[in-house]
Design a protein around this motif. Sequence first.
Motif, PDB file in Angstrom:
ATOM      1  N   HIS A   1       0.825  -1.205   0.000  1.00 53.25           N
ATOM      2  CA  HIS A   1       0.000   0.000   0.000  1.00 53.25           C
ATOM      3  C   HIS A   1       0.866   1.265   0.000  1.00 53.25           C
ATOM      4  O   HIS A   1       0.562   2.238  -0.704  1.00 53.25           O
ATOM      5  CB  HIS A   1      -0.939  -0.012   1.212  1.00 53.25           C
ATOM      6  CG  HIS A   1      -1.878   1.145   1.235  1.00 53.25           C
ATOM      7  ND1 HIS A   1      -2.910   1.260   0.336  1.00 53.25           N
ATOM      8  CD2 HIS A   1      -1.936   2.249   2.033  1.00 53.25           C
ATOM      9  CE1 HIS A   1      -3.567   2.383   0.573  1.00 53.25           C
ATOM     10  NE2 HIS A   1      -2.998   2.992   1.605  1.00 53.25           N
ATOM     11  N   GLN A   2       1.949   1.269   0.751  1.00 58.27           N
ATOM     12  CA  GLN A   2       2.810   2.446   0.851  1.00 58.27           C
ATOM     13  C   GLN A   2       3.482   2.743  -0.498  1.00 58.27           C
ATOM     14  O   GLN A   2       3.555   3.897  -0.927  1.00 58.27           O
ATOM     15  CB  GLN A   2       3.863   2.225   1.934  1.00 58.27           C
ATOM     16  CG  GLN A   2       4.713   3.454   2.202  1.00 58.27           C
ATOM     17  CD  GLN A   2       5.727   3.203   3.316  1.00 58.27           C
ATOM     18  OE1 GLN A   2       5.851   2.083   3.795  1.00 58.27           O
ATOM     19  NE2 GLN A   2       6.426   4.242   3.716  1.00 58.27           N
ATOM     20  N   GLN A   3       3.951   1.711  -1.190  1.00 51.40           N
ATOM     21  CA  GLN A   3       4.579   1.906  -2.497  1.00 51.40           C
ATOM     22  C   GLN A   3       3.573   2.396  -3.537  1.00 51.40           C
ATOM     23  O   GLN A   3       3.883   3.245  -4.375  1.00 51.40           O
ATOM     24  CB  GLN A   3       5.219   0.602  -2.964  1.00 51.40           C
ATOM     25  CG  GLN A   3       6.450   0.208  -2.175  1.00 51.40           C
ATOM     26  CD  GLN A   3       6.923  -1.192  -2.517  1.00 51.40           C
ATOM     27  OE1 GLN A   3       6.118  -2.063  -2.853  1.00 51.40           O
ATOM     28  NE2 GLN A   3       8.236  -1.407  -2.428  1.00 51.40           N
ATOM     29  N   GLN A   4       2.359   1.889  -3.473  1.00 50.33           N
ATOM     30  CA  GLN A   4       1.314   2.356  -4.387  1.00 50.33           C
ATOM     31  C   GLN A   4       1.046   3.846  -4.180  1.00 50.33           C
ATOM     32  O   GLN A   4       0.943   4.619  -5.137  1.00 50.33           O
ATOM     33  CB  GLN A   4       0.030   1.569  -4.171  1.00 50.33           C
ATOM     34  CG  GLN A   4       0.079   0.145  -4.653  1.00 50.33           C
ATOM     35  CD  GLN A   4      -1.220  -0.581  -4.365  1.00 50.33           C
ATOM     36  OE1 GLN A   4      -2.214   0.035  -3.985  1.00 50.33           O
ATOM     37  NE2 GLN A   4      -1.227  -1.893  -4.560  1.00 50.33           N
ATOM     38  N   LEU A   5       0.941   4.246  -2.907  1.00 49.66           N
ATOM     39  CA  LEU A   5       0.683   5.651  -2.591  1.00 49.66           C
ATOM     40  C   LEU A   5       1.826   6.531  -3.087  1.00 49.66           C
ATOM     41  O   LEU A   5       1.599   7.613  -3.638  1.00 49.66           O
ATOM     42  CB  LEU A   5       0.489   5.811  -1.080  1.00 49.66           C
ATOM     43  CG  LEU A   5       0.068   7.187  -0.597  1.00 49.66           C
ATOM     44  CD1 LEU A   5      -1.298   7.532  -1.172  1.00 49.66           C
ATOM     45  CD2 LEU A   5       0.039   7.235   0.913  1.00 49.66           C
ATOM     46  N   ARG A   6       3.068   6.062  -2.929  1.00 47.72           N
ATOM     47  CA  ARG A   6       4.229   6.827  -3.378  1.00 47.72           C
ATOM     48  C   ARG A   6       4.189   7.018  -4.901  1.00 47.72           C
ATOM     49  O   ARG A   6       4.433   8.105  -5.409  1.00 47.72           O
ATOM     50  CB  ARG A   6       5.506   6.111  -2.961  1.00 47.72           C
ATOM     51  CG  ARG A   6       6.745   6.952  -3.174  1.00 47.72           C
ATOM     52  CD  ARG A   6       8.013   6.270  -2.712  1.00 47.72           C
ATOM     53  NE  ARG A   6       7.948   5.953  -1.296  1.00 47.72           N
ATOM     54  CZ  ARG A   6       8.308   4.776  -0.772  1.00 47.72           C
ATOM     55  NH1 ARG A   6       8.757   3.815  -1.553  1.00 47.72           N
ATOM     56  NH2 ARG A   6       8.237   4.553   0.519  1.00 47.72           N
ATOM     57  N   PHE A   7       3.858   5.950  -5.638  1.00 49.14           N
ATOM     58  CA  PHE A   7       3.735   6.055  -7.093  1.00 49.14           C
ATOM     59  C   PHE A   7       2.645   7.052  -7.487  1.00 49.14           C
ATOM     60  O   PHE A   7       2.836   7.872  -8.385  1.00 49.14           O
ATOM     61  CB  PHE A   7       3.419   4.700  -7.719  1.00 49.14           C
ATOM     62  CG  PHE A   7       4.629   3.949  -8.160  1.00 49.14           C
ATOM     63  CD1 PHE A   7       5.397   4.405  -9.214  1.00 49.14           C
ATOM     64  CD2 PHE A   7       5.005   2.784  -7.511  1.00 49.14           C
ATOM     65  CE1 PHE A   7       6.509   3.714  -9.628  1.00 49.14           C
ATOM     66  CE2 PHE A   7       6.116   2.085  -7.922  1.00 49.14           C
ATOM     67  CZ  PHE A   7       6.879   2.542  -8.977  1.00 49.14           C
ATOM     68  N   GLU A   8       1.501   6.968  -6.836  1.00 50.70           N
ATOM     69  CA  GLU A   8       0.402   7.884  -7.162  1.00 50.70           C
ATOM     70  C   GLU A   8       0.800   9.327  -6.930  1.00 50.70           C
ATOM     71  O   GLU A   8       0.570  10.191  -7.774  1.00 50.70           O
ATOM     72  CB  GLU A   8      -0.830   7.544  -6.316  1.00 50.70           C
ATOM     73  CG  GLU A   8      -1.561   6.317  -6.789  1.00 50.70           C
ATOM     74  CD  GLU A   8      -2.798   6.041  -5.947  1.00 50.70           C
ATOM     75  OE1 GLU A   8      -3.353   6.993  -5.386  1.00 50.70           O
ATOM     76  OE2 GLU A   8      -3.190   4.868  -5.863  1.00 50.70           O
ATOM     77  N   LYS A   9       1.426   9.627  -5.779  1.00 49.67           N
ATOM     78  CA  LYS A   9       1.840  10.995  -5.486  1.00 49.67           C
ATOM     79  C   LYS A   9       2.850  11.498  -6.506  1.00 49.67           C
ATOM     80  O   LYS A   9       2.746  12.612  -7.007  1.00 49.67           O
ATOM     81  CB  LYS A   9       2.455  11.071  -4.086  1.00 49.67           C
ATOM     82  CG  LYS A   9       1.470  11.069  -2.964  1.00 49.67           C
ATOM     83  CD  LYS A   9       2.224  11.219  -1.658  1.00 49.67           C
ATOM     84  CE  LYS A   9       1.297  11.366  -0.481  1.00 49.67           C
ATOM     85  NZ  LYS A   9       2.054  11.541   0.769  1.00 49.67           N
ATOM     86  N   LYS A  10       3.838  10.659  -6.807  1.00 50.06           N
ATOM     87  CA  LYS A  10       4.905  11.062  -7.729  1.00 50.06           C
ATOM     88  C   LYS A  10       4.340  11.384  -9.105  1.00 50.06           C
ATOM     89  O   LYS A  10       4.649  12.422  -9.686  1.00 50.06           O
ATOM     90  CB  LYS A  10       5.920   9.936  -7.848  1.00 50.06           C
ATOM     91  CG  LYS A  10       7.096  10.275  -8.757  1.00 50.06           C
ATOM     92  CD  LYS A  10       7.962   9.070  -9.070  1.00 50.06           C
ATOM     93  CE  LYS A  10       8.642   8.516  -7.849  1.00 50.06           C
ATOM     94  NZ  LYS A  10       9.546   7.387  -8.168  1.00 50.06           N
ATOM     95  N   TYR A  11       3.490  10.548  -9.638  1.00 53.46           N
ATOM     96  CA  TYR A  11       3.016  10.751 -10.993  1.00 53.46           C
ATOM     97  C   TYR A  11       1.899  11.780 -11.080  1.00 53.46           C
ATOM     98  O   TYR A  11       1.758  12.433 -12.103  1.00 53.46           O
ATOM     99  CB  TYR A  11       2.684   9.408 -11.646  1.00 53.46           C
ATOM    100  CG  TYR A  11       3.980   8.679 -11.868  1.00 53.46           C
ATOM    101  CD1 TYR A  11       4.850   9.082 -12.877  1.00 53.46           C
ATOM    102  CD2 TYR A  11       4.383   7.673 -11.024  1.00 53.46           C
ATOM    103  CE1 TYR A  11       6.068   8.471 -13.054  1.00 53.46           C
ATOM    104  CE2 TYR A  11       5.607   7.055 -11.200  1.00 53.46           C
ATOM    105  CZ  TYR A  11       6.448   7.462 -12.212  1.00 53.46           C
ATOM    106  OH  TYR A  11       7.671   6.873 -12.372  1.00 53.46           O
ATOM    107  N   LYS A  12       1.148  11.977 -10.003  1.00 57.87           N
ATOM    108  CA  LYS A  12       0.197  13.094  -9.993  1.00 57.87           C
ATOM    109  C   LYS A  12       0.955  14.412 -10.037  1.00 57.87           C
ATOM    110  O   LYS A  12       0.582  15.336 -10.758  1.00 57.87           O
ATOM    111  CB  LYS A  12      -0.689  13.042  -8.741  1.00 57.87           C
ATOM    112  CG  LYS A  12      -1.856  12.113  -8.861  1.00 57.87           C
ATOM    113  CD  LYS A  12      -2.722  12.204  -7.625  1.00 57.87           C
ATOM    114  CE  LYS A  12      -3.883  11.248  -7.689  1.00 57.87           C
ATOM    115  NZ  LYS A  12      -4.702  11.295  -6.481  1.00 57.87           N
TER     116      LYS A  12
END
Length: 144
Positions: free
Chosen positions: A45-56
């Motif tokens: 879950h933490q890695q998914q959130l990091r990807f979402e923040k970075k690409y947003k």
Amino acid sequence: MFPTLIRRLAQPAKEPVVKRAPLTVGSNPYQARKVWPPNFKDLNHQQQLRFEKKYKRRIFLASRSPRWEKGIKFAQLATIAAALVWLLFYSEFEWWGKKYKPSEEMRRHAANLFGVLDPDKRYERRKDAPETSPPTKGPESESK
């Protein structure tokens, strides 16, 4: 210098990029370091959130256009200024129960850029301007 120039001129021309095989996923010589998009089922879950923040954030930065925003702000300012000028100098309306109608003198001044281009006053001098003396004939004004 000249031998190099002659050697280069004698070489056959390189093929243009269009004639070579177009780049596809299979023929691309540049391989990506990471597989994209990542398989989100393999990420926690933490890695998914990091990807979402970075690409947003990257999408937001890529979509920004400072020149467009500056142009929009300038257009808004010009529209508001034009509306205020029209409202004060040309429109007739009721303001807190009183009729407002700009005077004809005010309209005439607005039409002549506040008296600067008024044909009646074009050649008038300001009261605080110094007096002019007639030009004296000197060596500079003589024609040859």
